[in-house]
Design an enzyme around this catalytic site. Structure first.
Site, PDB file in Angstrom:
ATOM      1  N   LYS A 197       0.858  -1.184   0.000  1.00  0.00           N
ATOM      2  CA  LYS A 197       0.000   0.000   0.000  1.00  0.00           C
ATOM      3  C   LYS A 197       0.894   1.234   0.000  1.00  0.00           C
ATOM      4  O   LYS A 197       1.643   1.472   0.953  1.00  0.00           O
ATOM      5  CB  LYS A 197      -0.929   0.015   1.220  1.00  0.00           C
ATOM      6  CG  LYS A 197      -1.888   1.201   1.247  1.00  0.00           C
ATOM      7  CD  LYS A 197      -2.816   1.113   2.441  1.00  0.00           C
ATOM      8  CE  LYS A 197      -3.782   2.290   2.497  1.00  0.00           C
ATOM      9  NZ  LYS A 197      -4.697   2.209   3.665  1.00  0.00           N
ATOM     10  N   LYS A 249      -2.074  -1.630  -3.726  1.00  0.00           N
ATOM     11  CA  LYS A 249      -2.926  -0.440  -3.749  1.00  0.00           C
ATOM     12  C   LYS A 249      -2.049   0.795  -3.807  1.00  0.00           C
ATOM     13  O   LYS A 249      -1.116   0.900  -2.999  1.00  0.00           O
ATOM     14  CB  LYS A 249      -3.806  -0.420  -2.487  1.00  0.00           C
ATOM     15  CG  LYS A 249      -4.713   0.799  -2.367  1.00  0.00           C
ATOM     16  CD  LYS A 249      -5.470   0.773  -1.048  1.00  0.00           C
ATOM     17  CE  LYS A 249      -6.380   2.005  -0.938  1.00  0.00           C
ATOM     18  NZ  LYS A 249      -7.080   2.064   0.354  1.00  0.00           N
ATOM     19  N   TYR A 314     -15.015   0.770  -7.702  1.00  0.00           N
ATOM     20  CA  TYR A 314     -16.293   1.422  -7.438  1.00  0.00           C
ATOM     21  C   TYR A 314     -17.287   1.191  -8.576  1.00  0.00           C
ATOM     22  O   TYR A 314     -18.470   1.511  -8.429  1.00  0.00           O
ATOM     23  CB  TYR A 314     -16.059   2.914  -7.205  1.00  0.00           C
ATOM     24  CG  TYR A 314     -15.192   3.166  -5.988  1.00  0.00           C
ATOM     25  CD1 TYR A 314     -15.733   3.136  -4.710  1.00  0.00           C
ATOM     26  CD2 TYR A 314     -13.821   3.393  -6.115  1.00  0.00           C
ATOM     27  CE1 TYR A 314     -14.940   3.338  -3.590  1.00  0.00           C
ATOM     28  CE2 TYR A 314     -13.020   3.589  -5.002  1.00  0.00           C
ATOM     29  CZ  TYR A 314     -13.586   3.560  -3.745  1.00  0.00           C
ATOM     30  OH  TYR A 314     -12.794   3.734  -2.638  1.00  0.00           O
TER      31      TYR A 314
END
Length: 324
Positions: A197, A249, A314
């Protein structure tokens, strides 16, 4: 053989042929829908920086999770936005905390039709916005944070979360959470580690989504964007500590890291198409600069091609509808 005997365009001549020989395909079951739920609201609230995305009420969260399940989406990842925050993020561990209440509600609504997942991190719950508790100097205290992560993990597992998304980037977080879960009999609760991340500018719209209280940055615990080998090292360490799934990510700016992790991992590798990636495409499409649907599909195919076994996006429910 070379041209003219070899004509590479032959396999691109018709849509049916291109579809038949495609090397990378998307499937709804490989998509995970991130969802935000806000405490104390009766109606969902739109996010200005993420067109089409909402901070949900419990009721709208239930409906949206059910719609995702009906579309064939593989999972939902829940993020809580509490009314009251404090220095230790105590609402994250309470049974009546918004994330745990929402998890219980969604698990009851969708049953086994979709995998209910929860973000395990303190940043939404602290009044300083960091992913851990702070010591006297104002630095994030890694080991003290692990104590709270253990408590959070048990609260989320009891609420019905099947996959815990450890996103705080604390050293030792996977081992600590696995030990806590196993100690209380939650042997089947899955740990998905946000292993690589990065400290990215592309998280900007997410900060609105969770009403982040952060000032400063998270560079003392999230990865430097220039470090490729370190991302792989983090993933391997998490696998050794017991992670069932590892994640990279953001996704699109770190496809090299994703490919490295996928090549080395013997557990599933996921990627998160983060808020900034979403908002850039939506903004460009709204101005007529790009073909929205083609850009969405191409972005997801690129992430899958780089090695992602599943993608948090999303657009999960919308894209699942296209793929049916």
């Amino acid at each position: 053989m070379t041209f003219p005997e070899t004509r590479l365009r032959r396999l691109r001549t018709t849509p049916a042929l291109r579809r038949l020989v495609a090397e990378t395909r998307l499937h709804p079951a490989e998509l995970v829908l991130p969802l935000f739920v806000r405490e104390g609201v009766s109606e969902p609230l739109p996010l200005g920086s993420m067109p089409g995305i909402l901070q949900h009420s419990i009721d709208s969260l239930r409906r949206t999770a059910a719609e995702a399940a009906e579309a064939g989406v593989g999972g939902v990842m829940l993020f809580g936005v509490p009314e009251v925050r404090d220095a230790t993020g105590s609402a994250s561990c309470r049974t009546d905390g918004i994330l745990n209440v929402a998890t219980e509600a969604v698990a009851a609504e969708v049953g086994d039709a979709i995998v209910v997942q929860t973000d395990l991190c303190l940043d939404e719950f602290t009044d300083h916005g960091h992913c851990g508790v702070l010591d006297a100097s104002g630095a994030v205290d890694n080991d003290a944070t692990l104590v709270i992560y253990r408590e959070m993990a048990l609260a989320q597992a009891r609420a019905g979360s099947q996959v815990l998304g450890l996103s705080g980037m604390m050293d030792g977080q996977v081992a600590a959470v696995r030990d806590a879960l196993d100690g209380e009999g939650f042997h089947d609760t899955v740990i998905m580690a946000y292993s690589a991340k990065y400290a990215s500018a592309f998280y900007g719209p997410f900060r609105e989504a969770v009403d982040s209280q952060l000032t400063g940055d998270r560079r003392s615990y999230q990865l430097d964007p220039g470090n490729r080998r370190e991302g792989l090292r983090e993933a391997i360490t998490d696998i050794e500590e017991g992670a069932d799934i590892v994640m990279v990510k953001p996704a699109m700016s770190y496809l090299d890291v994703l490919a490295d992790v996928a090549a080395a991992s013997d557990v599933p590798v996921w990627a998160y198409q983060v808020s900034g990636e979403y908002s850039m495409i939506e903004a460009a499409a709204a101005h007529g600069w790009i073909d929205r649907n083609r850009a969405i599909e191409e972005s997801l195919v690129g992430i899958k091609r780089a090695g992602a076994d599943a993608i948090l996006t999303y657009w999960a429910t919308e894209v699942a509808g296209w793929l049916k």
